[in-house]
Design an enzyme around this catalytic site. Structure first.
Site, short mmCIF file in Angstrom:
data_model
loop_
_atom_site.label_atom_id
_atom_site.label_comp_id
_atom_site.label_asym_id
_atom_site.label_seq_id
_atom_site.Cartn_x
_atom_site.Cartn_y
_atom_site.Cartn_z
N ARG A 119 0.85 -1.20 0.00
CA ARG A 119 0.00 0.00 0.00
C ARG A 119 0.89 1.25 0.00
O ARG A 119 0.89 2.04 0.94
CB ARG A 119 -0.97 -0.08 1.16
CG ARG A 119 -1.88 -1.29 0.96
CD ARG A 119 -2.92 -1.38 2.02
NE ARG A 119 -4.20 -0.90 1.52
CZ ARG A 119 -5.32 -0.96 2.21
NH1 ARG A 119 -5.33 -1.46 3.42
NH2 ARG A 119 -6.45 -0.52 1.71
N GLN A 124 -1.18 2.69 -5.57
CA GLN A 124 -2.56 2.99 -5.18
C GLN A 124 -3.57 2.56 -6.24
O GLN A 124 -4.65 2.10 -5.92
CB GLN A 124 -2.72 4.49 -4.92
CG GLN A 124 -2.62 4.84 -3.46
CD GLN A 124 -2.91 6.30 -3.20
OE1 GLN A 124 -2.45 7.16 -3.94
NE2 GLN A 124 -3.65 6.58 -2.17
N ASP A 127 -4.53 -1.07 -5.88
CA ASP A 127 -4.89 -1.49 -4.53
C ASP A 127 -6.35 -1.94 -4.48
O ASP A 127 -7.27 -1.15 -4.28
CB ASP A 127 -4.64 -0.29 -3.59
CG ASP A 127 -4.93 -0.61 -2.13
OD1 ASP A 127 -5.45 -1.70 -1.85
OD2 ASP A 127 -4.67 0.26 -1.29
N SER A 130 -8.42 -1.35 -1.23
CA SER A 130 -9.04 -0.02 -1.12
C SER A 130 -10.25 0.10 -2.03
O SER A 130 -11.28 0.64 -1.63
CB SER A 130 -8.03 1.08 -1.48
OG SER A 130 -7.10 1.23 -0.45
N TYR A 224 -1.46 0.95 9.89
CA TYR A 224 -2.64 0.20 10.34
C TYR A 224 -2.80 0.32 11.85
O TYR A 224 -1.91 0.78 12.56
CB TYR A 224 -2.48 -1.28 9.99
CG TYR A 224 -2.66 -1.58 8.53
CD1 TYR A 224 -3.92 -1.56 7.95
CD2 TYR A 224 -1.57 -1.88 7.74
CE1 TYR A 224 -4.09 -1.84 6.61
CE2 TYR A 224 -1.72 -2.17 6.39
CZ TYR A 224 -2.98 -2.16 5.84
OH TYR A 224 -3.15 -2.43 4.51
#
Ligand code: NAD
Length: 409
Positions: A119, A124, A127, A130, A224
Site C-alpha cells: 500500500r 494505489q 490497490d 481499497s 494500520y
C-alpha cells in the site's frame, strides 16, 4: 500472450475480474483476451459485450491462458487445468489457503495475491483492498439508510421539522470514511471513532465529528491499527456506550490486519439503543465488531435490527468489478514489457504481491508457515512497504474515482 478471465465459482460471488470496457486496455498491451462463458453474467456483463469488445468467449480459456485473472483464487481442480508456468492474479488469502499455495508451488504456477499489493503511493491504482472497501463503505451507509424507518436528513416543512438521523461510525479506514461521506451526503449527523491518531483529522475532513474518548491511540506498522488489550477494549466500550445509545444508526468497519475483527460493541450496548435503531456490521464475516451480528443476516438485538455484512462488495457487482478490473489492468501494465508478460521481481510491487513462482513460495511468512524455518534456500525477494498515504479520499470531489485516469495510470 493470452489472458483468461475466470468465471467465479465461489458461492454468492457476483463480481468478475475484468469488464468489457477495459478489454481494450489489455488488447492494447498486446494480449489476447479469453473469457469463460458467463463470467460476467452476475455483474450484468453478458458474453456478447466481451465479444464486441474484442475478447474471445471460450470454454477453453483457462487451459490456453498465460495469465488468469479472477476475484477469488481458482479452486484446486481448476488450478490443475492451467498450463505449466502460467500465472494467476486474484485475491488469495494466504493464511487460510495453505493447501492451494502448495498446489500452486508444485504445479509451477506464478500466483499474485491482490491483498498483498504493497500500500504505497505508486501502487494505489492497483490497490484492490481499497477499491473494494470503498464499495463496502458506501453500501453500508445505504443499507443503514434503507433499514432505518426514518429520514436521514433534516426536513423543515410546513407541517413541522423532522430532525436528522444520528449516525455513529466505528473504524475510519477506507470503508469507514466512505460510509461517513455517504451518510453525510444523505444528510445525517455523523460522529465517528477510530483508534489511529491520523483518523481524527480524516473524519473531520469528511464533515463528521470525531469522537474523542481520551484514550491512547493504537498505531501498528504500515499505518494500520494495533490490536487492543482486553483492558483497553473494556474502557473503549464503556466510553462509547453513550454515543451508541443515542445513535439511530451504528455502522462498524473496524479491522486489524491478520486478526479477528475487534469486538467493539456488546449486545448489552445494542440493547440500550432506541426502538427502530439500526446496526450495520461490515466486519460480521471476520468475527464481527458487534456481539451477536451474523454475516448475511438481519438479527434482532433489543430494539435494534442488526445487519451482518457478507461479501459486501459483491452486493454492488458492477462498480466493484469495474474498480477491481482497473486495479488488474494497472498491475498487468506494470508486469508487461513489449507485449510479453514479464514481471520484474526486483520491483517491490511485483515481489510483494507474489506468493509462488518457479516452484517456490516467495511470500516469506507463508513459506515459513508451510515449509518451516529450516528450508530457506535463498533470501526472499519480498520487500516491506516503506511509504504510506492516507486511506482513500479526503474531499468530496475525490470520492468519485476517475475511472479512465485510474486505468490509464
Ligand atoms: P482496515 O480495514 O485494516 O481497518 C479499518 C479501520 O478500523 C482502520 O482505520 C483501523 O484503524 C480501525 N480500527 C481497528 N481497530 C479499531 C478499534 N478497536 N476501534 C476503532 N477502530 C479500529 O484498514 P484500511 O481501511 O484498509 O486502511 C487503514 C490504513 O491503511 C490507513 O491508515 C492507511 O495508512 C493505510 N492505507 C494506505 C493506502 C495506500 O497508501 N495506498 C491505501 C489504503 C490504506
Amino acid at each position: 500472450m493470452k489472458i483468461a478471465v475466470a468465471k467465479e465459482t465461489r458461492e454468492g460471488e457476483s463480481r468478475v475480474a475484468m469488464v468489457p470496457e477495459l478489454v481494450e486496455k489489455l488488447t492494447g498491451l498486446g494480449y489476447d483476451v479469453l473469457v469463460e462463458p458467463g463470467a460476467g453474467h452476475r455483474a450484468d456483463y453478458d458474453d456478447h459485450l466481451y465479444a464486441e469488445a474484442g475478447a474471445v468467449v471460450t470454454d477453453d480459456a483457462l487451459g490456453e491462458a498465460d495469465v488468469v485473472v479472477g476475484i477469488n483464487p481458482l479452486s484446486p481442480d481448476r488450478v490443475r487445468r492451467l498450463r505449466d508456468g502460467a500465472a494467476m492474479m486474484s485475491f488469495l488469502p494466504v493464511n487460510t489457503s495453505h493447501d492451494l499455495v502448495v498446489d500452486l508451488r508444485d504445479l509451477n504456477l506464478t500466483a499474485f495475491a491482490m491483498e498483498l499489493v504493497p500500500r504505497i503511493s505508486r501502487a494505489q491504482s492497483m490497490d484492490a483492498l481499497s477499491s473494494q472497501a470503498l464499495v463496502s463503505g458506501y453500501r453500508c451507509a445505504i443499507v443503514a439508510a434503507g433499514l432505518l424507518r426514518r429520514f436521514f436528513p433534516l426536513n423543515m416543512t410546513a407541517a413541522g421539522t423532522v430532525q436528522p438521523a444520528q449516525v455513529v461510525v466505528l473504524g475510519a479506514g477506507v470503508a469507514g470514511l466512505q460510509a461517513i461521506a455517504t451518510a453525510k451526503r444523505l444528510g445525517a449527523v455523523v460522529q465517528a471513532y477510530d483508534v489511529r491518531a491520523a483518523a481524527a483529522e480524516e473524519i473531520r475532513s469528511m464533515g463528521a465529528k470525531s469522537i474523542d474518548l481520551d484514550l491512547e491511540t493504537l498505531e501498528g506498522s504500515g499505518g494500520y491499527a494495533r490490536e487492543m488489550t482486553e483492558d483497553r477494549a473494556d474502557r473503549q466500550r464503556d466510553l462509547l456506550a453513550p454515543y451508541i445509545a443515542d445513535a439511530d444508526a451504528l455502522i462498524t468497519t473496524a479491522a486489524v490486519p491478520g486478526r479477528t475483527a475487534p469486538m467493539l460493541v456488546t449486545s448489552a450496548m445494542v440493547e440500550q439503543m432506541k426502538p427502530g435503531s439500526v446496526v450495520v456490521d461490515l466486519a460480521a464475516e471476520s468475527g464481527g465488531n458487534v456481539e451477536g451480528s451474523v454475516a448475511g443476516k438481519v438479527v434482532r438485538i433489543g430494539h435494534a435490527s442488526v445487519w451482518g455484512g457478507e461479501n459486501v462488495p459483491s452486493q454492488m457487482p458492477g462498480p466493484a468489478s469495474k474498480l477491481y478490473a482497473q486495479n488488474i489492468v494497472n498491475l498487468l501494465t506494470l508486469m508487461t514489457s513489449e507485449g510479453e508478460f514479464a514481471p520484474d521481481f526486483e520491483d517491490e510491487v511485483v515481489a510483494g504481491s507474489c506468493v509462488t513462482h518457479a516452484g517456490r513460495i516467495l511470500h516469506e511468512p507463508t513459506r515459513e508457515a508451510i515449509e518451516g524455518l529450516s528450508t530457506v534456500a535463498e533470501p526472499s525477494p519480498v520487500v516491506e512497504p516503506v511509504e504510506t498515504t492516507p486511506p482513500g479520499p479526503s474531499t468530496d470531489d475525490q470520492l468519485d474515482l476517475p475511472f479512465d485516469q485510474e486505468a490509464d495510470s
